[in-house]
Write a protein that holds these residues in place. Structure first.
Motif, PDB file in Angstrom:
ATOM      1  N   ALA A  41       0.847  -1.194   0.000  1.00 51.85           N
ATOM      2  CA  ALA A  41       0.000   0.000   0.000  1.00 51.85           C
ATOM      3  C   ALA A  41       0.880   1.241   0.000  1.00 51.85           C
ATOM      4  N   HIS A  99      -3.678   1.047  -2.777  1.00 53.54           N
ATOM      5  CA  HIS A  99      -3.276  -0.302  -2.365  1.00 53.54           C
ATOM      6  C   HIS A  99      -3.475  -1.257  -3.527  1.00 53.54           C
ATOM      7  N   VAL A 110     -10.709   0.120   3.668  1.00 53.66           N
ATOM      8  CA  VAL A 110      -9.321   0.568   3.786  1.00 53.66           C
ATOM      9  C   VAL A 110      -9.275   2.030   4.234  1.00 53.66           C
ATOM     10  N   THR A 142      -6.664   1.691  -8.267  1.00 55.78           N
ATOM     11  CA  THR A 142      -5.592   0.710  -8.170  1.00 55.78           C
ATOM     12  C   THR A 142      -4.741   0.792  -9.426  1.00 55.78           C
ATOM     13  N   VAL A 171       1.572   0.720  -6.709  1.00 59.49           N
ATOM     14  CA  VAL A 171       1.848  -0.452  -5.868  1.00 59.49           C
ATOM     15  C   VAL A 171       2.129  -1.630  -6.786  1.00 59.49           C
ATOM     16  N   THR A 211       1.133  -6.919  -7.077  1.00 62.98           N
ATOM     17  CA  THR A 211      -0.052  -7.130  -6.253  1.00 62.98           C
ATOM     18  C   THR A 211      -0.583  -8.539  -6.425  1.00 62.98           C
ATOM     19  N   ASN A 259      -4.812  -6.031   2.149  1.00 61.15           N
ATOM     20  CA  ASN A 259      -4.596  -4.629   1.801  1.00 61.15           C
ATOM     21  C   ASN A 259      -4.880  -3.689   2.964  1.00 61.15           C
ATOM     22  N   ALA A 317      -2.137  -1.069   4.321  1.00 59.57           N
ATOM     23  CA  ALA A 317      -2.429   0.364   4.486  1.00 59.57           C
ATOM     24  C   ALA A 317      -2.230   0.787   5.934  1.00 59.57           C
ATOM     25  N   THR A 369       5.227   3.694   2.235  1.00 62.17           N
ATOM     26  CA  THR A 369       4.712   2.441   1.693  1.00 62.17           C
ATOM     27  C   THR A 369       4.471   1.487   2.858  1.00 62.17           C
TER      28      THR A 369
END
Length: 782
Positions: free
Chosen positions: A468, A482, A495, A515, A520, A523, A535, A539, A598
């Motif tokens: 994230a 994320h 989130v 996204t 990021v 994933t 996620n 985060a 991050t």
């Protein structure tokens, strides 16, 4: 109920962050039409519209492909085939090279893409695609599970076997034994937004792809693979999907790769949005299964040994059939302890579309098998199925080992079922229904209460990670990105709640963004019910890093100990100093404190050895139960769902409103799979249920007349999940099993419950009526 003394992290008093019923962050835009989906993005100048040319044969050699009329059609800009792919002509998830972007000399299912045509308008592209002249040499086509089992049994991927104890000896020594076969149908995803991709070429090797996918990183890799460019040259972006349900975990690869190929070949943006009929034909479904089972049991109904073989129609390529059939085995116990078991998968190759992920990912098919076994035992003993279910629940000490050798350490199903059983008046209603059926010749009622135990985590251990990126701006607003994708399930909302909770600010100050693989990387798919678990933790990790920097700055600036800096609802206290979050942020910025971080998270404790069939594949289990009551017209087989009561375990729910919506929606979708959604291919391998006109999903009139849904109280997750919540995406889907078994109960009444109806799924009115006829004939000794 669960032990109230379990350690639970301190939760702040701020109202409206976690554990509160907040609306979905895009709900107002969904209902007003303002939410931007890919087809709503303003079209770039010079956009080309793409259509696919599809195979008309299930299994054949392509001896000639004449596209001259396609190229000459009005508005056509370019036509591409396998020969135009600069990289490797493969879009398959498993990397086996068995799923080409475009078929060339061999087609393996009706609807397999042969070429793509790009034109100035979508209508021109679709009309041009129909002009291809294709010559085929027919080959033998295997279309059904039965044909695949009776032939050479070609498998698309390696099968798996789970064993515990000595099942052969347990069956041989059991006081009673039953054998049978259960058929469970597939299911079309029927997302409201069809598959779609918009590719925009950039400089050099770069391309930006807007695509409706649950797995942006996989799309990134596939597009790079097709174009023969580095992964970093491809950026994949997803703001939201109009539904996914697993159908956009791997199936988006084809559409994104095709649009990107045309975009880079022409230097113009390209969009591919298939017609709904084409989407049905091209994309994979939930796997249908034929499950052979043998069960040994005592006179009291205790299972002593089980053997099951799960034969699945996988389709022509591997796709996700290996993991899906694996998970069917993982959930073939549902909530029941098998002292000895042997569970085997058989992912069979057929000349149909390659089947794929669907909500529950094989788990529902395994659970349906478990519930059939319990029903068989109950009918054999003349007992109520709920009694036999409760008798076989996982327990403690020597009754807590699964067939994959994980200990069920967080079992709450006995208490949960007991609570629902009392709340819904199961036994009183059972007596009333028996009395009703005795006096009603045509309309028969049925009742069933079924449990759910669903393991949470990807069984591919490496997928259990997430990243994230959190930015705090100088006005106190926060942006969070994320690796999870939003498909209507409320992931972005949860989130945002988590980040707001960490900073003790109003959720309105937190903005989730699209996204993108550009923010990021690497994933995991938003699947396996793990979107929030993974996620949300990532985060939270990023937010805490910033929070620690802010606390350290405040401690130094105002000369207090770091632990004296308190983030309270809407205010930060540092000794005698009190300030708002924006005030602290501005001061920190002026002191050159980094306000971006991050975050990363990987699920602890899990491991899995597939070859050995042993390990701890799941971090924890989510539990639930549903009691359904139905009325069946025995003259027509038609039925209504009169009442449903659900009690579901969400741990300490992050957002009860969203979780309740997931439970309601999951239940209805599960009910639809098991009762009315029927896929039907003809003898030539053509899907005949390929549109809303021929494929029925639950509508308003199919909903339960009375629908009571409640979250289990005082049941925090025993594991360190995000704020002790539990996943809620897939587990409620299996609650729909209660409707299938309520129908079975109603049908059984026509023969005084002497025989197990063995009602297969989907239990359409036609199948219900046929089963009624069979039971009546059996009761009459015909």
């Amino acid at each position: 109920m669960p032990d109230a003394a379990l350690p639970v992290p301190t939760i702040s008093a701020i109202d409206g962050a976690v554990h509160s019923p907040r609306p979905h962050e895009s709900a107002h835009k969904h209902v007003s039409g303002e939410a931007v989906y890919i087809d709503d993005i303003a079209e770039p100048a010079g956009l080309l519209h793409v259509a696919l040319g599809l195979s008309a044969k299930a299994h054949a050699r392509v001896t000639a492909l004449d596209l001259s009329r396609v190229r000459a059609a009005p508005g056509v800009a370019v036509v591409v085939t396998a020969a135009d792919v600069p990289g490797v002509n493969d879009i398959g998830y498993m990397g086996k090279g068995d799923e080409p972007l475009f078929a060339s000399d061999l087609v393996q299912h009706v609807g397999q893409p042969l070429f793509a045509v790009a034109a100035h308008t979508r209508d021109q592209a679709r009309r041009a695609a129909a002009l291809a002249d294709v010559t085929y040499e027919d080959l033998p086509a295997i279309l059904t599970i039965a044909a695949a089992r009776d032939g050479e049994r070609t498998l698309v991927t390696a099968p798996m076997t789970l064993t515990v104890g000595d099942s052969a000896a347990a069956l041989a020594e059991a006081p009673r034994r039953l054998d049978g076969r259960l058929a469970v149908g597939g299911q079309e995803h029927f997302y409201l937004e069809s598959q779609i991709a918009l590719a925009i070429p950039g400089e050099d090797e770069e391309v930006l792809v807007h695509v409706s996918t649950q797995h942006p990183t996989e799309v990134q890799h596939i597009v790079a693979h097709i174009l023969h460019v580095p992964n970093g040259a491809v950026t994949v972006e997803v703001r939201r999907m109009g539904g996914g349900f697993g159908g956009k975990e791997t199936q988006a690869n084809l559409f994104a790769a095709c649009a990107a190929l045309i975009a880079k070949k022409t230097g113009r943006a390209a969009k591919l949005r298939p017609d709904r009929d084409d989407d049905f034909q091209i994309t994979g479904k939930r796997h249908d299964f034929e499950i052979d089972y043998a069960v040994g049991f005592t006179d009291e109904g205790l299972v002593t040994g089980v053997e099951m073989l799960f034969a699945a129609r996988a389709g022509y390529a591997a796709d996700l059939s290996g993991p899906v059939t694996d998970r069917a085995l993982f959930h073939a116990d549902n909530c029941y302890h098998y002292p000895a078991a042997r569970l085997e998968s058989l992912p069979l190759k057929t000349n149909t579309v390659s089947n794929t992920a669907f909500r529950g990912f094989g788990g529902p098919q395994g659970m349906v098998a478990a519930e059939r076994v319990i029903d068989e035992i109950a009918f054999a003993l003349g007992a109520d199925p709920l009694t036999i279910r409760k008798r076989n629940f996982y327990g403690v000490e020597d009754r807590n080992l699964t067939p994959y050798h994980q200990i069920v350490a967080d079992n709450i199903i006995p208490e949960l079922v007991a609570e629902l059983e009392a709340d819904c008046g199961y036994w009183e209603r059972r007596a009333a229904i028996r009395a009703h059926n005795a006096r009603s010749r045509i309309l028969k009622k049925g009742l069933a209460l079924t449990p759910v135990k669903f393991g949470i985590s990807f069984t591919a251990t490496h997928y259990n990670q997430a990243g994230a990126l959190v930015h705090v701006y100088t006005d106190g607003s926060v942006q969070v990105n994320h690796g999870g994708t939003e498909m209507g399930q409320g992931l972005h909302t949860k989130v945002a709640q988590i980040v707001a909770e960490e900073f003790q600010i109003d959720i309105a100050q937190v903005r989730p963004t699209a996204t993108t693989t550009g923010k990021v990387p690497n994933t995991s798919a938003t699947a396996a019910s793990s979107g929030t678990d993974l996620n949300g933790k990532a985060a939270q990790n990023a937010a805490r890093a910033i929070k620690e920097r802010l606390a350290a700055f405040a401690a130094e600036r105002w000369g207090v100990a770091a632990d004296a800096v308190v983030f309270a609802p809407g205010r930060i206290q540092a000794g005698d100093q009190s300030m708002s979050f924006p005030e602290l942020v501005r001061a920190a910025y002026m002191a050159r404190v980094q306000l971006s971080a991050t975050g990363f998270y990987k699920t602890p404790k899990i491991h899995w050895d597939r070859a050995a069939g042993r390990g701890t594949p799941f971090f924890y289990y989510a539990y639930g139960a549903a009691c359904s009551e139905v009325t069946v017209d025995t003259l027509t087989g038609e039925y209504v769902v009169d009442r449903v009561d659900i009690l579901h375990d969400c741990g300490r729910s992050l957002n009860p409103a969203i979780d309740k919506g997931q439970i309601e929606g999951g239940f209805v979708q599960g009910m639809g799979w098991l009762t009315m959604e029927e896929l039907w291919w003809d003898g030539q391998g053509r899907l005949r249920t390929h549109a809303p006109s021929t494929y029925k999903i639950p509508a308003c009139g199919d909903r339960p007349r009375v629908f009571n849904v409640r979250l289990l109280d005082n049941a925090p997750n025993r594991e360190d999940s995000v704020f002790r919540s539990k996943a809620v995406g897939e587990p409620p889907f299996m609650l729909g099993m209660s409707v299938l078994h309520a129908l079975s109960d109603a049908v059984a009444s026509v023969a005084d419950h002497r025989f197990c109806p063995q009602l297969d799924a989907p239990a359409t009115p036609e199948r219900v009526l046929a089963t009624i006829g069979r039971l009546r004939a059996r009761a009459a000794g015909v």
